[in-house]
Design an enzyme around this catalytic site. Sequence first.
Site, PDB file in Angstrom:
ATOM      1  CG  ASP A 227      -1.817   1.245   1.333  1.00 54.17           C
ATOM      2  OD1 ASP A 227      -2.700   1.192   0.634  1.00 54.17           O
ATOM      3  OD2 ASP A 227      -1.442   2.123   2.233  1.00 54.17           O
ATOM      4  CD  GLU A 254      -2.178   2.626  -3.462  1.00 55.14           C
ATOM      5  OE1 GLU A 254      -3.278   3.409  -3.897  1.00 55.14           O
ATOM      6  OE2 GLU A 254      -1.218   2.922  -2.401  1.00 55.14           O
TER       7      GLU A 254
HETATM    8  C1  ARE Z   1      -9.305   8.554   6.492  1.00 53.07           C
HETATM    9  C2  ARE Z   1      -9.920   9.627   6.128  1.00 53.07           C
HETATM   10  C3  ARE Z   1      -9.182  10.830   6.226  1.00 53.07           C
HETATM   11  C4  ARE Z   1      -8.107  11.043   7.501  1.00 53.07           C
HETATM   12  C5  ARE Z   1      -7.565   9.757   7.433  1.00 53.07           C
HETATM   13  C6  ARE Z   1      -6.650   9.785   8.777  1.00 53.07           C
HETATM   14  O1  ARE Z   1     -10.788   9.600   4.900  1.00 53.07           O
HETATM   15  O2  ARE Z   1      -9.884  11.883   6.110  1.00 53.07           O
HETATM   16  O3  ARE Z   1      -7.415  12.186   7.333  1.00 53.07           O
HETATM   17  O4  ARE Z   1      -8.213   8.519   7.632  1.00 53.07           O
HETATM   18  O5  ARE Z   1      -7.346   9.816  10.021  1.00 53.07           O
HETATM   19  C7  ARE Z   1      -7.771   4.910   2.927  1.00 53.07           C
HETATM   20  C8  ARE Z   1      -8.840   5.894   2.735  1.00 53.07           C
HETATM   21  C9  ARE Z   1      -8.562   7.364   3.429  1.00 53.07           C
HETATM   22  C10 ARE Z   1      -8.373   6.989   4.706  1.00 53.07           C
HETATM   23  C11 ARE Z   1      -7.012   6.050   4.805  1.00 53.07           C
HETATM   24  C12 ARE Z   1      -6.885   5.958   6.280  1.00 53.07           C
HETATM   25  O6  ARE Z   1      -8.780   5.922   1.239  1.00 53.07           O
HETATM   26  O7  ARE Z   1      -9.632   8.030   3.090  1.00 53.07           O
HETATM   27  O8  ARE Z   1      -8.236   8.325   5.581  1.00 53.07           O
HETATM   28  O9  ARE Z   1      -7.458   4.901   4.229  1.00 53.07           O
HETATM   29  O10 ARE Z   1      -7.760   5.402   7.042  1.00 53.07           O
HETATM   30  C13 ARE Z   1      -3.035   8.997  -2.632  1.00 53.07           C
HETATM   31  C14 ARE Z   1      -2.128   7.802  -2.386  1.00 53.07           C
HETATM   32  C15 ARE Z   1      -2.417   6.453  -2.384  1.00 53.07           C
HETATM   33  C16 ARE Z   1      -3.826   6.316  -1.534  1.00 53.07           C
HETATM   34  C17 ARE Z   1      -4.693   7.096  -1.995  1.00 53.07           C
HETATM   35  C18 ARE Z   1      -5.942   7.125  -1.354  1.00 53.07           C
HETATM   36  O11 ARE Z   1      -0.924   7.784  -3.265  1.00 53.07           O
HETATM   37  O12 ARE Z   1      -1.381   5.541  -2.032  1.00 53.07           O
HETATM   38  O13 ARE Z   1      -4.271   8.434  -1.894  1.00 53.07           O
HETATM   39  N1  ARE Z   1      -4.325   4.488  -1.692  1.00 53.07           N
HETATM   40  C19 ARE Z   1      -3.789   3.647  -0.369  1.00 53.07           C
HETATM   41  C20 ARE Z   1      -5.306   2.870  -0.253  1.00 53.07           C
HETATM   42  C21 ARE Z   1      -6.268   3.719   0.389  1.00 53.07           C
HETATM   43  C22 ARE Z   1      -5.676   4.015   1.670  1.00 53.07           C
HETATM   44  C23 ARE Z   1      -4.275   4.454   1.805  1.00 53.07           C
HETATM   45  C24 ARE Z   1      -3.351   4.366   0.777  1.00 53.07           C
HETATM   46  C25 ARE Z   1      -3.485   4.794   2.967  1.00 53.07           C
HETATM   47  O14 ARE Z   1      -5.734   2.229  -1.320  1.00 53.07           O
HETATM   48  O15 ARE Z   1      -7.362   3.049   0.524  1.00 53.07           O
HETATM   49  O16 ARE Z   1      -6.417   5.365   2.309  1.00 53.07           O
HETATM   50  O17 ARE Z   1      -3.225   3.562   3.637  1.00 53.07           O
HETATM   51  C26 ARE Z   1      -3.629  11.518  -7.126  1.00 53.07           C
HETATM   52  C27 ARE Z   1      -2.341  11.148  -6.486  1.00 53.07           C
HETATM   53  C28 ARE Z   1      -2.239   9.851  -5.866  1.00 53.07           C
HETATM   54  C29 ARE Z   1      -3.123   9.941  -4.770  1.00 53.07           C
HETATM   55  C30 ARE Z   1      -4.659  10.407  -5.370  1.00 53.07           C
HETATM   56  C31 ARE Z   1      -5.901  10.666  -4.081  1.00 53.07           C
HETATM   57  O18 ARE Z   1      -4.270  10.841  -8.112  1.00 53.07           O
HETATM   58  O19 ARE Z   1      -1.422  10.969  -7.979  1.00 53.07           O
HETATM   59  O20 ARE Z   1      -1.061   9.420  -5.468  1.00 53.07           O
HETATM   60  O21 ARE Z   1      -3.236   8.764  -4.098  1.00 53.07           O
HETATM   61  O22 ARE Z   1      -4.548  11.623  -6.191  1.00 53.07           O
HETATM   62  O23 ARE Z   1      -5.390  11.648  -3.284  1.00 53.07           O
END
Ligand code: ARE
Length: 603
Positions: A227, A254
């Site tokens: 992740d 990812e």
């Molecule tokens: C939650 C709440 C937040 C709060 C946080 C901490 O929603 O408001 O601040 O908790 O309390 C998942 C959810 C998040 C969640 C998080 C932790 O999606 O909503 O936050 O879990 O519980 C970027 C990253 C990429 C990431 C995406 C979501 O680069 O790695 O954001 N994806 C992975 C997973 C997610 C997960 C996380 C990472 C965290 O698949 O499910 O988050 O472990 C452009 C950029 C991308 C960026 C994208 C979105 O496209 O190029 O890099 O992706 O915008 O911002």
Amino acid sequence: MEPSTRRPHTRSRHRSILRSLAGTLAGVLAATALVTGAAVGAAPPASAAPPGERDVTAVLFQWTWTSVARECTSTLGPAGYAYVQVSPPQEHVRGSQWWTSYQPVSYRIESKLGNRAQFAAMVSTCRSAGVEVIADTVINHMSGAPGGGTGYAGSPFQYYSYPGIYSDADFNGCRRDIADYRNRWEVQNCNLVGLADLATGSQYVRGRIATYMNDLIALGVRGFRIDAAKHMPAADVADIVSRLSDPSVYIVQEVIGAAGEPITPAEYTGIGDVHEFNYGRQLKRVFTGGDRLANLRTFGATWGLLPSDRAGVFVDNHDTERNFETLTEADGAAYTLANVFMLAWPYGAPAVHSGYATNGDYNKGAPQSSSGAVLDATCYTNGWRCQHDWREIRNMVGFRNAAGTAATSQWWDNGSNQIAFGRGDQAYLALNGEGTALSRTFTTSLPAGVYCDVMSGDYDPTARSCSGSTVTVAANGTFSANVAARSALAIHAGAMLDGTTPPPPGDARISFGVEATTQWGRSIRVVGSTAALGTWSPAAGVALSSATYPVWRAEVAMPPGTRVEYKYVRVDGNGGVTWESGANRVATVPASGVLTLSDTWRS
Ligand code: ARE
Ligand code: CA
């Protein structure tokens, strides 16, 4: 092909070893026409894994370990899925939202999805069903809860302090949220949506993460989704991966590629596979009228996508089904057909996302009881979507396995949104993305015979029957069919019908024989690449007779000249399956009469 040592964690390495061994063996066979089991000297390490060509993952998002285990046995194994990817298994913050899984507070294997014993039992059950487990691992950060609290399994924690695991000095110093994705340093050193960013440059942190991943490997896990890999320098990820106890585990990272960002997926392909987000984005564009399906003829690296053997691909994942960057199940036929295309098309390692209804609520957790316990998943109840089990998608896994490494052939399109193509002499797909029926005579490279259209029904390998419509391929490879609007027709060598297949002249057959000592109650089967051998599904393989124990034997009639890959499996009393180790065995059905094999079980 590059030296295999440079890229130890991609599926292509595993495959290429098997392919070269198989090639060697085939040569030996052609020369001698009689096989003994001793031919494979340098087989890859023993594992319970089924043979080499399979690459489809089912992502059972937020499923409990108990329900994943059940699904491996009932559906994923029989369908031919190679992997099941499960949600993060470590302890996390409390809360009803799905995303609590992505906020670790300790590396105890105890979460809303199940405890350590349940996780271990799930891995073992899935492996017995021929399905390897990929764990989603969250290693870039810990929790985001600024107030601290108590984790799901009872571990107390504070923001930047996780007793016994990490303290303040183990986190990067930035301590503010990532705001500018064009700034490499910020993306890798600051907090992703408030999540405490681990100092992955530190030896201690790297070692602690590797200890967690090695714990999962010890429990039988055979792959990792990493992740937020983009948020760790590639060198840090490479170092952590180099500490893994098993250098052959599958890695998919990812790393979301986006225009204008300095960090690219290509930086990570030396470590393992990388998710190719542009694949899903492009399929959305093409399947919603932004382009013609006919142009998919060249879909792949020439579209600017990663090299095929480094790409993990999907139509959607758990994030994109919530932000609509890709198609989602709400897109109906376009979504189903995009999945069908993905599974038929020889690019990347496909993952089928399987989710649940959110009713538009981004945060909505998996179906849970009034006390907040995640309910075991049962397909099509409580909002569980079960895309992995939709007939068209499930049956395309068998199509892909039958197609193996065959290149595309016999491409046809109408210049618009009706396309068709084969995968060598193994499989053929016609896909109609238009609102009117497609009626024509298709030209394939398939052997003559009667095939089950696995889009319209299921092929039953035991009864050798088809619950849908059948397609008759003539001796010149052609067949005529009608493909309804916005649907597909798919046929393959693993779903041919007996009796209606031209009978093998001269009674050609192979007598499979293997010397294997077994405990009482266990039995031996032969399983292989053809329909007669169950298309790699142990349940559909051929049971051998123990009449001449310790040699187990059975004769199987097959079309003359057919090249078959096969292995023996041991079935214990409760149905658990153990694959013999090493590369696939290979034999060729003689022109007539019987080829008698005298193999020896490879433990
Ligand atoms: C939650 C709440 C937040 C709060 C946080 C901490 O929603 O408001 O601040 O908790 O309390 C998942 C959810 C998040 C969640 C998080 C932790 O999606 O909503 O936050 O879990 O519980 C970027 C990253 C990429 C990431 C995406 C979501 O680069 O790695 O954001 N994806 C992975 C997973 C997610 C997960 C996380 C990472 C965290 O698949 O499910 O988050 O472990 C452009 C950029 C991308 C960026 C994208 C979105 O496209 O190029 O890099 O992706 O915008 O911002
Ligand atoms: Ca980071």
